[in-house]
Design an enzyme around this catalytic site. Structure first.
Site, PDB file in Angstrom:
ATOM      1  N   ARG A  51       0.854  -1.200   0.000  1.00  0.00           N
ATOM      2  CA  ARG A  51       0.000   0.000   0.000  1.00  0.00           C
ATOM      3  C   ARG A  51       0.881   1.239   0.000  1.00  0.00           C
ATOM      4  NH1 ARG A  51      -1.432   1.699   4.676  1.00  0.00           N
ATOM      5  NH2 ARG A  51      -2.152  -0.293   5.471  1.00  0.00           N
ATOM      6  N   TYR A 103     -16.769  17.119 -15.047  1.00  0.00           N
ATOM      7  CA  TYR A 103     -17.243  15.735 -15.043  1.00  0.00           C
ATOM      8  C   TYR A 103     -18.275  15.578 -13.923  1.00  0.00           C
ATOM      9  CZ  TYR A 103     -17.327  10.784 -13.989  1.00  0.00           C
ATOM     10  OH  TYR A 103     -17.755   9.505 -13.703  1.00  0.00           O
ATOM     11  N   ASP A 177      -7.478  19.635 -13.885  1.00  0.00           N
ATOM     12  CA  ASP A 177      -7.798  18.284 -14.333  1.00  0.00           C
ATOM     13  C   ASP A 177      -7.442  18.235 -15.820  1.00  0.00           C
ATOM     14  OD1 ASP A 177      -9.001  15.980 -15.348  1.00  0.00           O
ATOM     15  OD2 ASP A 177     -10.580  15.994 -13.842  1.00  0.00           O
ATOM     16  N   LYS A 202      -8.428   7.251 -19.047  1.00  0.00           N
ATOM     17  CA  LYS A 202      -8.779   7.798 -20.354  1.00  0.00           C
ATOM     18  C   LYS A 202      -7.576   7.733 -21.305  1.00  0.00           C
ATOM     19  CE  LYS A 202     -12.629   8.210 -18.341  1.00  0.00           C
ATOM     20  NZ  LYS A 202     -12.603   8.789 -17.057  1.00  0.00           N
TER      21      LYS A 202
HETATM   22  O1  P1T Z   1     -13.500   7.450 -13.798  1.00  0.00           O
HETATM   23  P1  P1T Z   1     -12.299   7.875 -13.015  1.00  0.00           P
HETATM   24  O2  P1T Z   1     -11.012   7.249 -13.464  1.00  0.00           O
HETATM   25  O3  P1T Z   1     -12.495   7.774 -11.544  1.00  0.00           O
HETATM   26  O4  P1T Z   1     -12.064   9.442 -13.365  1.00  0.00           O
HETATM   27  C1  P1T Z   1     -12.986  10.447 -13.030  1.00  0.00           C
HETATM   28  C2  P1T Z   1     -12.856  11.596 -13.979  1.00  0.00           C
HETATM   29  C3  P1T Z   1     -12.124  12.708 -13.610  1.00  0.00           C
HETATM   30  N1  P1T Z   1     -11.978  13.785 -14.425  1.00  0.00           N
HETATM   31  C4  P1T Z   1     -12.518  13.798 -15.651  1.00  0.00           C
HETATM   32  C5  P1T Z   1     -12.325  15.001 -16.525  1.00  0.00           C
HETATM   33  C6  P1T Z   1     -13.247  12.698 -16.112  1.00  0.00           C
HETATM   34  O5  P1T Z   1     -13.762  12.751 -17.345  1.00  0.00           O
HETATM   35  C7  P1T Z   1     -13.431  11.567 -15.263  1.00  0.00           C
HETATM   36  C8  P1T Z   1     -14.234  10.384 -15.685  1.00  0.00           C
HETATM   37  N2  P1T Z   1     -15.085  10.600 -16.796  1.00  0.00           N
HETATM   38  C9  P1T Z   1     -15.909   9.685 -17.350  1.00  0.00           C
HETATM   39  C10 P1T Z   1     -16.045   8.429 -16.896  1.00  0.00           C
HETATM   40  C11 P1T Z   1     -16.685  10.159 -18.520  1.00  0.00           C
HETATM   41  O6  P1T Z   1     -17.216   9.343 -19.298  1.00  0.00           O
HETATM   42  O7  P1T Z   1     -16.750  11.371 -18.712  1.00  0.00           O
END
Ligand code: P1T
Length: 382
Positions: A51, A103, A177, A202
């Site tokens: 961890r 988001y 972000d 992503k």
């Molecule tokens: O899904 P996760 O890895 O926890 O990430 C969250 C997140 C944070 N910031 C942005 C700009 C994002 O687009 C996302 C996640 N977005 C999607 C799942 C979506 O389809 O827009």
């Protein structure tokens, strides 16, 4: 790391943090699938518990730090876990000023998690510097910028907001972000941001096969606190997930070029379609912040939003009617995706000031041939 850091992005993507493995010379960073490490003498070990640290995770953290031009990187089990860790820097009574398009999960964590702990959030048009200046409160400790935003692809001028912050006497951290741009297209730390976060799920992962989050920053004291929180809270990624993101990153520059080229062709084509009311893509001269995007990004990325004539019914029909574009949440993979944010990724902003037009369709343009993608959209728009 020191000599390699001076190299170009493409070289860093493949080598930063990843020298051949010291044990057997493995060229690809091994998946250190272990929860603990034998200690020769008590307390004398490079790693003690997984961890706290894991060599595969260390490689990913060092690699992303190099790519963002930052000193420190930290990896998490998801983008939301990375965002949560940054928000834990705040105390009850503090205020976050965030983009008025983010988001849905980011909005949800501000409003339905952190507000319960006394951290306030408000939302502002980040492309309007006067509005940002006016919205900074005496208790504002963080400015949270998504650029381009999800799903409206608004672009904020990071350097201008950082200069504006420099005029505030109290400490205000600028968080960006950078998920939609990726470090290949945009480097927020160089523009004056303090902290960068990513959903590495992503573009960084790039193949829709892993959920992961990252934080990058320069400040040693803030890093020490975040690293403490990473271990103390424990939302860490497993070694296999880190391996997948590392492997994805090796082709990030090549993929981003193609995502951007394909998206530009598709956005231009959509603009001329009689059933399309509006196309939003930072690469189009019609985009309200196109000039900022040109300055701040080296290409415009693979995300396009557009509004169809005929309302939510028509948006649903089109999104359900594509054959190559899969109807799915998420983005940034090699395969193209289509979704309707109001009914899918952004349901948590319903009935809020951030509510998304239900006739808006979001495309994550993959790296297939642009002509095949256009043919698919053409048949779906019918
Ligand atoms: O899904 P996760 O890895 O926890 O990430 C969250 C997140 C944070 N910031 C942005 C700009 C994002 O687009 C996302 C996640 N977005 C999607 C799942 C979506 O389809 O827009």
């Amino acid at each position: 790391m020191h000599t390699i850091r001076r190299m170009n992005f493409e070289t860093l993507a493949i080598h930063a943090g990843q020298p051949p493995d010291p044990a057997y010379g493995a060229v690809m960073t091994p998946i250190y699938q272990t929860s603990t490490y034998a200690q020769k003498k008590m307390g004398e070990a490079a790693y003690d518990y997984a961890r706290t640290a894991n060599p595969t995770r260390t490689a990913l953290q060092d690699c992303i730090a190099a790519l963002e031009g930052g000193k420190h990187g930290l990896a998490f089990a998801s983008g939301m876990a990375a965002i949560d860790c940054v928000l834990r820097l705040l105390k009850p009574g503090d205020h976050v000023l965030a983009s008025n398009d983010v988001y849905g999960g980011t909005y949800r964590i501000f409003k339905r998690v952190y507000e319960d702990y006394g951290v306030q959030a408000s939302f502002v048009e980040m492309s309007d510097l006067d509005a940002v200046r006016a919205a900074i409160q005496p208790n504002t400790r963080m400015i949270w910028i998504e650029t381009p935003t999800n799903p409206l692809l608004k672009v904020a001028d990071i350097a201008a907001i950082a200069r504006l912050r420099d005029g505030v006497s109290r400490p205000v951290q600028i968080v960006v972000d950078n998920t939609f741009a990726s470090p290949y297209l945009q480097k927020p730390l160089r523009l004056g941001a303090d902290i960068v976060v990513h959903s590495a799920t992503k573009y960084l992962g790039g193949h829709s096969d892993v959920v992961n989050g990252l934080i990058i920053l320069n400040d040693d004291a803030t890093f020490a606190r975040l690293k403490f929180l990473q271990n103390a809270v424990g939302a860490v990624p497993g070694p296999f997930d880190c391996f997948l993101v590392l492997r994805g990153i090796k082709t990030l520059h090549v993929r981003m070029e193609r995502h951007s080229a394909n998206a530009m062709k598709i956005a231009t084509w959509l603009q001329g379609h009689p059933k399309v009311a509006q196309v939003i893509y930072p690469g189009l001269p019609s985009h309200p912040q196109h000039e900022i995007a040109k300055r701040q990004m080296c290409a415009f990325g693979g995300m396009i939003s557009f509004i169809v004539k005929g309302g939510p019914e028509e948006a649903r029909r089109v999104a359900e009617g594509t054959k190559l574009f899969a109807l799915a949440e998420s983005l940034g993979g090699v395969e193209s995706l289509i979704e309707v944010p109001a009914a899918m990724t952004h349901m948590s902003v319903a009935n809020s000031p951030l509510e998304v037009n239900p006739a808006l369709i979001r495309l994550s343009v993959g790296i297939e041939h642009a002509d095949d993608l256009i043919a698919d959209l053409k048949q779906a728009l019918g």
